[in-house]
Design a protein around this motif. Structure first.
Motif, PDB file in Angstrom:
ATOM      1  N   VAL A  38       0.845  -1.198   0.000  1.00  0.00           N
ATOM      2  CA  VAL A  38       0.000   0.000   0.000  1.00  0.00           C
ATOM      3  C   VAL A  38       0.874   1.240   0.000  1.00  0.00           C
ATOM      4  O   VAL A  38       1.834   1.336   0.774  1.00  0.00           O
ATOM      5  CB  VAL A  38      -0.919   0.018   1.252  1.00  0.00           C
ATOM      6  N   LYS A  39       0.521   2.179  -0.903  1.00  0.00           N
ATOM      7  CA  LYS A  39       1.236   3.457  -1.016  1.00  0.00           C
ATOM      8  C   LYS A  39       0.326   4.598  -0.559  1.00  0.00           C
ATOM      9  O   LYS A  39      -0.879   4.407  -0.370  1.00  0.00           O
ATOM     10  CB  LYS A  39       1.694   3.684  -2.467  1.00  0.00           C
TER      11      LYS A  39
ATOM     12  N   THR B 232      -6.425   3.353  -2.167  1.00  0.00           N
ATOM     13  CA  THR B 232      -7.647   2.779  -1.606  1.00  0.00           C
ATOM     14  C   THR B 232      -7.812   1.398  -2.230  1.00  0.00           C
ATOM     15  O   THR B 232      -7.149   1.041  -3.211  1.00  0.00           O
ATOM     16  CB  THR B 232      -8.867   3.657  -1.898  1.00  0.00           C
ATOM     17  N   LEU B 233      -8.707   0.601  -1.655  1.00  0.00           N
ATOM     18  CA  LEU B 233      -8.930  -0.738  -2.212  1.00  0.00           C
ATOM     19  C   LEU B 233      -9.445  -0.645  -3.644  1.00  0.00           C
ATOM     20  O   LEU B 233      -9.136  -1.484  -4.487  1.00  0.00           O
ATOM     21  CB  LEU B 233      -9.906  -1.514  -1.325  1.00  0.00           C
ATOM     22  N   ALA B 234     -10.242   0.387  -3.909  1.00  0.00           N
ATOM     23  CA  ALA B 234     -10.772   0.557  -5.267  1.00  0.00           C
ATOM     24  C   ALA B 234      -9.642   0.866  -6.237  1.00  0.00           C
ATOM     25  O   ALA B 234      -9.569   0.311  -7.340  1.00  0.00           O
ATOM     26  CB  ALA B 234     -11.819   1.661  -5.285  1.00  0.00           C
TER      27      ALA B 234
ATOM     28  N   PHE C  99      -3.122   0.875   5.680  1.00  0.00           N
ATOM     29  CA  PHE C  99      -2.126   1.874   6.017  1.00  0.00           C
ATOM     30  C   PHE C  99      -0.945   1.736   5.059  1.00  0.00           C
ATOM     31  O   PHE C  99      -0.758   0.699   4.404  1.00  0.00           O
ATOM     32  CB  PHE C  99      -1.664   1.714   7.475  1.00  0.00           C
ATOM     33  N   ILE C 100      -0.182   2.801   4.987  1.00  0.00           N
ATOM     34  CA  ILE C 100       0.961   2.863   4.069  1.00  0.00           C
ATOM     35  C   ILE C 100       1.989   1.817   4.478  1.00  0.00           C
ATOM     36  O   ILE C 100       2.358   1.697   5.649  1.00  0.00           O
ATOM     37  CB  ILE C 100       1.586   4.273   4.085  1.00  0.00           C
ATOM     38  N   GLY C 101       2.479   1.062   3.470  1.00  0.00           N
ATOM     39  CA  GLY C 101       3.460   0.020   3.718  1.00  0.00           C
ATOM     40  C   GLY C 101       2.845  -1.355   3.990  1.00  0.00           C
ATOM     41  O   GLY C 101       3.560  -2.347   4.098  1.00  0.00           O
ATOM     42  N   GLN C 102       1.521  -1.383   4.131  1.00  0.00           N
ATOM     43  CA  GLN C 102       0.858  -2.677   4.386  1.00  0.00           C
ATOM     44  C   GLN C 102       0.894  -3.535   3.124  1.00  0.00           C
ATOM     45  O   GLN C 102       0.669  -3.064   2.023  1.00  0.00           O
ATOM     46  CB  GLN C 102      -0.604  -2.427   4.827  1.00  0.00           C
ATOM     47  N   LYS C 103       1.181  -4.828   3.267  1.00  0.00           N
ATOM     48  CA  LYS C 103       1.200  -5.775   2.146  1.00  0.00           C
ATOM     49  C   LYS C 103      -0.123  -6.512   2.080  1.00  0.00           C
ATOM     50  O   LYS C 103      -0.532  -7.185   3.036  1.00  0.00           O
ATOM     51  CB  LYS C 103       2.359  -6.758   2.293  1.00  0.00           C
TER      52      LYS C 103
END
Length: 388
Positions: free
Chosen positions: A344-345, A349-351, A380-384
């Protein structure tokens, strides 16, 4: 000891001239009463007090007044008989023994004060002393003029002061001579000095009370400001605590989603490894029946051996899980390729992730299920994120 200038005074006219003339309030009242008697014929009064210096200036204090019963008017000349002067000197010693005769006053009507009427000659005869005072009053109006005897002639003074002090001598004279002077008791004034003193004290008390009220109001306002600031600081601290709690909840929710993702990955990998094990075991049994084994088959056998080992490790992992021990996330992540994840950057968003990965937004729900997300906004940012 030098006499101090009165503090409770009222200024009349321009007081820049010298000498400075101070008329006590009882004297001014008495001359005003004689002014009413002068409507019929001229009335004169001798003035008592002192001439002194104060703050390097000549000051004349008029503290008493003695009525001259008859004033002779012969044309433009004025005359006061010797008998009248003797009576004035007697009353001065009786009522104003600590004062001196320092001037006189003439009250008349119908004539403006004129030097050629003999006022200057009469003054020179009675008061041949520097800075003695002559007062002229018009009986029919409030006009008055003050003169000081300087350089052998009467010179007009622009203004004077009315001062307020205790004056029992003048008060006693006014009471004892009220009948002969034609002043009835109803015309007598109360002790104005005492009244003015009480009034001044009352005003000072009111000012003091107002000052105390202002100080109390200021203290109350300051205390209120402190209370408001304390409430504001407390609210800010509570707000920061609420934000901290919210961040902790978000981190817990993210950790929960990651744990669910790890479980799903473990299950998927377990299924893949089991399938590969079955295929490799079949291939190995077929290779044993053949006499020649190619190099590719040897590689497949080695791979099969590795897969069997992975299967054995996965089985141990599942056994540990069934016994209540959760496998480490890094062990599961090592079994998946980098293409199976999306990091996640900022601004994602998921969309937007679904559109970047699959070209549309229809995989949002699948991504949520794959990663155990109950709320699609809790990323959150950095989440895989594991991609379906």
């Amino acid at each position: 000891m030098e006499r101090q200038l009165p503090k409770n005074v009222r200024q009349i006219g321009n007081v820049c001239d010298e000498p400075k003339i101070y008329v006590e309030d009882y004297v001014d009242t008495f001359l005003g009463q004689l002014q009413e008697k002068a409507m019929e014929k001229p009335v004169a009064a001798a003035l008592t007090g002192e001439i002194t210096k104060c703050e390097d200036k000549v000051v004349v204090y008029i503290s008493g007044a003695i009525r001259a019963e008859d004033v002779e008017v012969e044309g433009t000349n004025l005359k006061i008989s010797e008998e009248i002067w003797e009576k004035i000197e007697k009353e001065q010693k009786e009522y104003f023994k600590d004062q001196k005769l320092i001037g006189w006053c003439l009250l008349e009507t119908g004539h403006p004060m004129s030097m050629n009427r003999g006022a200057q000659e009469l003054h020179r005869k009675m008061y041949d002393q520097e800075n003695t005072i002559f007062i002229w009053k018009d009986a029919s109006s409030s006009d008055e003029m003050y003169f000081a005897y300087k350089y052998n002639e009467l010179m007009q003074i622009g203004g004077h002061y009315i001062y307020y002090e205790k004056n029992p001598q003048m008060q006693n004279y006014m009471i004892n001579t009220r009948r002969q002077n034609g002043v009835t008791p109803s015309e007598m004034v109360e002790d104005r000095a005492a009244k003015d003193f009480r009034s001044a004290v009352r005003q000072r008390m009111e000012i003091k009370e107002q000052s105390q009220s202002s100080k109390l109001l200021y203290a109350t306002s300051a205390l209120l400001v402190v209370v408001v600031l304390a409430i504001g600081v407390s609210m800010m601290n509570n707000f920061e605590r609420m934000e901290s709690v919210q961040q902790s909840l978000e981190q817990l929710a993210s950790a929960k989603g990651t744990e669910a993702k790890v479980d799903d990955n473990a299950q998927v990998n377990d299924q893949r490894v089991n399938g590969e094990n079955e295929n490799q075991i079949n291939a190995q049994s077929e290779g044993q029946n053949q006499e020649e084994t190619t190099e590719n088959q040897n590689s497949e056998t080695v791979a099969a051996s590795g897969s069997v080992k992975a299967s054995s490790d996965t089985k141990k992992t599942n056994d540990a899980k069934s016994e209540g021990t959760v496998p480490e996330v890094s062990t599961v992540q090592e079994q998946l390729s980098q293409s199976d994840y999306y990091t996640v950057k900022k601004g994602d968003t998921l969309a937007s992730i679904s559109k970047k990965t699959y070209g549309d937004t229809g995989h949002v729900e699948a991504i949520c299920k794959m990663n155990g997300l109950s709320d699609g906004n809790l990323i959150f940012i950095g989440q895989k994120l594991l991609l379906p």
